[in-house]
Structures are given as C-alpha cells and as structure tokens.
Design an enzyme around this catalytic site. Structure first.
Site, PDB file in Angstrom:
ATOM      1  N   LYS A 136     -18.810 -18.354  32.029  1.00 16.25           N
ATOM      2  CA  LYS A 136     -18.831 -18.480  30.572  1.00 16.25           C
ATOM      3  C   LYS A 136     -17.805 -19.527  30.161  1.00 16.25           C
ATOM      4  O   LYS A 136     -16.622 -19.410  30.480  1.00 16.25           O
ATOM      5  CB  LYS A 136     -18.519 -17.150  29.899  1.00 16.25           C
ATOM      6  CG  LYS A 136     -18.572 -17.253  28.379  1.00 16.25           C
ATOM      7  CD  LYS A 136     -18.021 -16.023  27.699  1.00 16.25           C
ATOM      8  CE  LYS A 136     -17.890 -16.278  26.202  1.00 16.25           C
ATOM      9  NZ  LYS A 136     -17.115 -15.228  25.510  1.00 16.25           N
TER      10      LYS A 136
ATOM     11  N   ALA B  96     -18.775 -12.791  19.841  1.00 18.81           N
ATOM     12  CA  ALA B  96     -17.591 -12.835  18.972  1.00 18.81           C
ATOM     13  C   ALA B  96     -17.890 -12.341  17.564  1.00 18.81           C
ATOM     14  O   ALA B  96     -18.857 -12.768  16.932  1.00 18.81           O
ATOM     15  CB  ALA B  96     -16.986 -14.232  18.906  1.00 18.81           C
TER      16      ALA B  96
ATOM     17  N   ASN C  53     -16.234  -7.225  23.014  1.00 21.24           N
ATOM     18  CA  ASN C  53     -14.985  -6.802  23.647  1.00 21.24           C
ATOM     19  C   ASN C  53     -14.105  -6.023  22.667  1.00 21.24           C
ATOM     20  O   ASN C  53     -13.939  -4.814  22.774  1.00 21.24           O
ATOM     21  CB  ASN C  53     -14.243  -8.004  24.204  1.00 21.24           C
ATOM     22  CG  ASN C  53     -13.028  -7.631  25.056  1.00 21.24           C
ATOM     23  OD1 ASN C  53     -12.374  -8.484  25.630  1.00 21.24           O
ATOM     24  ND2 ASN C  53     -12.705  -6.353  25.184  1.00 21.24           N
TER      25      ASN C  53
END
Length: 256
Positions: A99, A186, A208
C-alpha cells in the site's frame, strides 16, 4: 454463492481490510482482527516491528500463513522515502503487494498526488502490486489506474478524523469509471459509514482508527464486519427507486 473479492488475482472472502496501529497491544490487535473477519491487514513498515525477534513480533499474533500482510508507507512525505520503505519491505519479507501513501502535509495528511502517481509508476515497473491511497478526485484516480495501480483507495475524509464519506458523488464516479478495485480508505468513523461506502458500489473498505479507538475495539471490529456485509448485499440487491410522493405498501384494490 460466495462473493469473492479479488486483488491482483488473489481471492479473499472478506471485503474489510483493517490496520494494525493505535491498539493497546498486539493481543488486542489480534482479537480485533479476528472479530473483523479481515484477511488483509496493513502494517506501517516504519513503525511496526515485523522481523526483529528481540522485540515483540506482530507475526506471533497474526499468522502470515492465514493473514495477508500489506506493508504501507505511512509517514512518508516524498517519493524517495516511500520507494525506499517498500524496497526494504520486499527485501525483508518478500512482499510485493503493498500500500502506497505519499503524504502532502502533517496537518491534513492528504496525499501528494504528484508524488503518488510518480511513485506508483516506478513501483509497478519494479514488479510491485500497488494499492494506492489517494484523493477522491476522479481525474487523479484515472491516472493511477493508467500507470498500473492494483487498487484505487480514495479517502472518505482525513485520516483518523472519523467524519465518514464527505463526497459520495466523487466516490461513486471513481467506482463507475474504474476497472481496478476501489477501496475506501481513511475517515470511516462508525459502522454506518462502512455500509454507505459499500452501498455506493465500492469493492472494499479499509479501517483502522474507528476500530482501534473505539471504547470496545473488538465489538466495533465485529460491527464493521457486519456493516460491510450489509452494505455489499444492499448494493447487489439493487435499491428501490426514490419517489417524490408516498406509495402505499398495501394493495389498493378490493378494499372492504
């Protein structure tokens, strides 16, 4: 039938990718990953110990035989730094599926798209399979696809903000024009955000902070798993058409 998710000819059953940062310890990380059902985890090469056996190893908690590690370039602000980091990852662990993140500034953590496109092109020529963190600009994402990106990963909103998808129109445009997988990356804050991403037709979601910073990360990880499944099923089912006025649910014929 199984709904297979494919990246670079490798098949996965889960469309949720999770990060490994911000958890209290590796044990909590492992429990959250298990609850999420994710088969791919991102690992910040510059921040997380992968191979130093004198320190706690993430691999002792997440077996790479069963979990695909996705090394990323978190914290890199130039093409040179990102390229160096991923070349080291390949030398250390043989990783080619990676990534790419090339950040523009420390306040917004928005990607520097000029450096990102340049880095993607170089890495692809070197044999890497590159999943790319990028802006939600359809023109930029098309350029990434043209230079060989294996997956397009537009942000929903700034990294770690938890604000959810701020521009659904652009995300949908990106998905409609892309032949490579589109994964929202994100800014996801809660389960409904993940569902919306999947209802827009995206191939997957990377999460995350929303899991790691939840009061109960393991429970939130499970919620995200179910949210991604629900959103994907909703997209595949095909939503009803919106109407300007009411439409009775019960038949209007043969009333008493």
């Amino acid at each position: 039938m199984k709904d297979i998710f494919t990246i670079d000819k490798k098949e996965f059953s889960s469309r949720l990718i999770v990060g490994t940062g911000k958890y209290k310890n590796f044990e909590e990380t492992a429990n959250a990953v298990k609850a999420s059902g994710a088969e791919i985890v991102t690992v910040a090469v510059r921040r997380v110990n992968i191979l130093d056996k004198d320190q706690p190893l993430l691999m002792d908690y997440l077996d790479p035989k069963f979990i695909t590690y996705l090394p990323n370039t978190a914290g890199c602000y130039s093409s040179d730094d990102a390229l160096r980091t991923l070349r080291l990852a390949r030398e250390m662990g043989g990783w080619k599926l990676v990534k790419l993140e090339v950040l523009g500034d420390k306040k917004t953590l928005y990607p520097n798209m000029i450096e990102t496109i340049k880095s993607t092109e170089i890495l692809v020529k070197e044999g890497f399979k590159v999943m790319v963190y990028c802006t939600d600009d359809p023109i930029m994402t098309k350029k990434l696809e043209d230079v060989g990106a294996s997956a397009i990963m537009p942000l929903a909103s700034p990294i770690g903000s938890g604000m959810g998808i701020q521009n659904k129109t652009n995300i949908k445009l990106i998905k409609e024009q892309s032949k490579t997988p589109v994964i929202v990356d994100a800014g996801i804050g809660t389960a409904s955000d993940a569902t919306i991403a999947m209802e827009l037709g995206c191939d997957g979601v990377l999460i995350n902070t929303a899991i790691a910073e939840a009061k109960n990360p393991v429970l939130m990880a499970e919620a995200m798993k179910l949210a991604v499944i629900a959103g994907r099923n909703s997209f595949k089912a095909g939503r009803m058409k919106k109407r300007d006025f009411a439409s009775a649910s019960s038949p209007q014929k043969n009333l008493i």
